[in-house]
Write a protein that holds these residues in place. Structure first.
Motif, mmCIF file in Angstrom:
data_model
loop_
_atom_site.group_PDB
_atom_site.id
_atom_site.type_symbol
_atom_site.label_atom_id
_atom_site.label_comp_id
_atom_site.label_asym_id
_atom_site.label_seq_id
_atom_site.Cartn_x
_atom_site.Cartn_y
_atom_site.Cartn_z
ATOM 1 N N LEU A 155 63.612 137.178 105.874
ATOM 2 C CA LEU A 155 64.302 136.106 106.599
ATOM 3 C C LEU A 155 64.367 136.393 108.090
ATOM 4 C CD1 LEU A 155 67.302 134.913 104.376
ATOM 5 C CD2 LEU A 155 64.962 134.093 104.462
ATOM 6 N N TRP A 180 71.468 138.222 105.558
ATOM 7 C CA TRP A 180 71.257 137.146 104.587
ATOM 8 C C TRP A 180 70.053 137.428 103.690
ATOM 9 C CZ3 TRP A 180 72.342 132.834 108.680
ATOM 10 C CH2 TRP A 180 73.684 132.463 108.618
ATOM 11 N N GLY A 181 68.992 137.976 104.287
ATOM 12 C CA GLY A 181 67.806 138.307 103.499
ATOM 13 C C GLY A 181 68.118 139.327 102.426
ATOM 14 N N TYR A 202 58.590 132.456 100.176
ATOM 15 C CA TYR A 202 59.581 133.517 100.322
ATOM 16 C C TYR A 202 58.974 134.825 100.821
ATOM 17 C CZ TYR A 202 63.114 136.990 98.829
ATOM 18 O OH TYR A 202 64.019 138.020 98.792
ATOM 19 N N ALA A 221 63.002 133.911 111.339
ATOM 20 C CA ALA A 221 64.138 133.517 112.189
ATOM 21 C C ALA A 221 63.909 133.948 113.636
ATOM 22 C CB ALA A 221 65.433 134.122 111.651
ATOM 23 N N PHE A 247 70.222 137.302 110.081
ATOM 24 C CA PHE A 247 69.275 136.849 109.065
ATOM 25 C C PHE A 247 68.792 137.998 108.188
ATOM 26 C CE2 PHE A 247 69.327 133.222 111.825
ATOM 27 C CZ PHE A 247 69.132 132.151 110.966
ATOM 28 N N PRO A 292 56.659 134.349 105.426
ATOM 29 C CA PRO A 292 57.412 135.170 106.388
ATOM 30 C C PRO A 292 56.602 136.336 106.950
ATOM 31 C CG PRO A 292 58.810 134.603 104.551
ATOM 32 C CD PRO A 292 57.431 134.137 104.186
ATOM 33 N N VAL A 303 70.089 137.526 99.725
ATOM 34 C CA VAL A 303 69.228 136.640 98.939
ATOM 35 C C VAL A 303 68.477 137.438 97.875
ATOM 36 C CG1 VAL A 303 67.104 135.265 99.041
ATOM 37 C CG2 VAL A 303 68.949 134.821 100.657
ATOM 38 N N GLU A 304 67.953 138.606 98.276
ATOM 39 C CA GLU A 304 67.234 139.424 97.292
ATOM 40 C C GLU A 304 68.181 139.971 96.234
ATOM 41 O OE1 GLU A 304 64.938 143.195 95.958
ATOM 42 O OE2 GLU A 304 66.741 143.160 97.216
ATOM 43 N N ASP A 353 63.332 143.104 101.938
ATOM 44 C CA ASP A 353 64.142 141.907 101.721
ATOM 45 C C ASP A 353 64.729 141.361 103.015
ATOM 46 O OD1 ASP A 353 65.815 144.061 102.087
ATOM 47 O OD2 ASP A 353 67.011 143.749 100.281
ATOM 48 N N SER A 354 65.257 142.248 103.869
ATOM 49 C CA SER A 354 65.879 141.799 105.116
ATOM 50 C C SER A 354 64.857 141.147 106.046
ATOM 51 C CB SER A 354 66.535 142.981 105.833
ATOM 52 O OG SER A 354 67.538 143.560 105.033
#
Length: 278
Positions: free
Chosen positions: A263, A227-228, A120, A267, A224, A124, A231-232, A259-260
């Motif tokens: 992902l 989404w990131g 995670y 991606a 993404f 990345p 997710v966080e 956080d962003s």
């Protein structure tokens, strides 16, 4: 007002450090992101260790994450051979085997949370090296390309700013209320438009990608990156916390700030490598 000034000052300092580290040279980028990787993994392991029955080795897990970033950087820059990954693989094996002897309450939880830190966070961040280092088509010489990594963060920042402004003015329909009640579809669309306009400007001055490719780049970052962020937010809800830390006054912790990108970076890497294969 005091909180606003604190957020503004720390935000300006944060952006300045990021831009300098990404735009100056390869060594600055590697130094900056090795520190970011270490601090983020350290923060994450501290959070999950507060859960009942979880005991993650913070030092070794953090060291493994930093080593992965540096190993990928060395390999992508052509400085180190593929054997540079062997110590990392041995460390991962150790983290599995060590649970045989530690007699922890729930070894499966320990394994899961430990490996999540690598998948995670560390991986990345490490993939940004695949964007930053490129081989010359003429003689195969590896060179540092600061544009693509820098644009990821510029588009993310513009997306966040646009989403906040449009969401404050027009936000009525919740984007994902169960996880993040404040985010709206109007804000997300507004943020995306701001990032796409920025991509148009970048495409006008930079020929690294074609105009449609730059628009696709920005769109991947926005989707993404959103989404990131979500997710966080889900991670924090499960951990029962508001912010992941307080290292950045007015902005929370390292996970809150990156956080962003966790992902968006992989991606975009997949997106760009797909373009080269097409």
């Amino acid at each position: 007002m005091k909180n606003f000034i604190t957020r503004a000052v720390s935000g300006v300092i944060f952006v300045a450090i990021m831009v300098f580290g990404l735009a100056f040279n390869a060594m600055a980028m590697m130094f900056l992101f090795s520190i970011i990787t270490g601090m983020t993994v350290w923060e994450y392991t501290g959070l999950v260790n507060e859960r009942k029955g979880v005991s993650v080795n913070r030092f070794i897990t953090t060291a493994a994450g930093v080593y992965l970033f540096l190993a990928v950087a060395g390999f992508c820059s052509g400085v180190t051979p593929p054997t540079v990954f062997i110590p990392y693989l041995l460390t991962i094996v150790y983290l599995f085997i060590s649970e045989l002897y530690l007699k922890q309450e729930d070894p499966i939880n320990d394994w899961a949370y430990t490996m999540l830190s690598q998948m995670y966070i560390a991986l990345p961040f490490a993939t940004i090296n695949m964007l930053a280092f490129k081989s010359s088509a003429d003689d195969g010489t590896v060179y540092f390309d600061r544009i693509l990594p820098l644009c990821i963060f510029v588009f993310l920042w513009l997306n966040d700013t646009g989403a906040y402004c449009f969401g404050s003015l027009f936000g009525k329909h919740r984007l994902f209320e169960r996880v993040s009640p404040k985010k709206s579809w109007e804000g997300s669309i507004g943020g995306a438009l701001v990032s796409l306009l920025a991509a148009c400007a970048v495409a006008h001055f930079d020929s690294t990608l074609s105009f449609p490719q730059w628009l696709g780049f920005a769109l991947v970052v926005v989707v993404f990156g959103t989404w990131g962020d979500l997710v966080e937010s889900l991670l924090k809800r499960q951990l029962g916390i508001k912010d992941s830390g307080n290292i950045l006054p007015g902005h929370g912790g390292m996970l809150d700030r990156f956080d962003s990108s966790l992902l968006a970076i992989p991606a975009v890497t997949v997106y760009l490598y797909t373009l080269t294969l097409a």
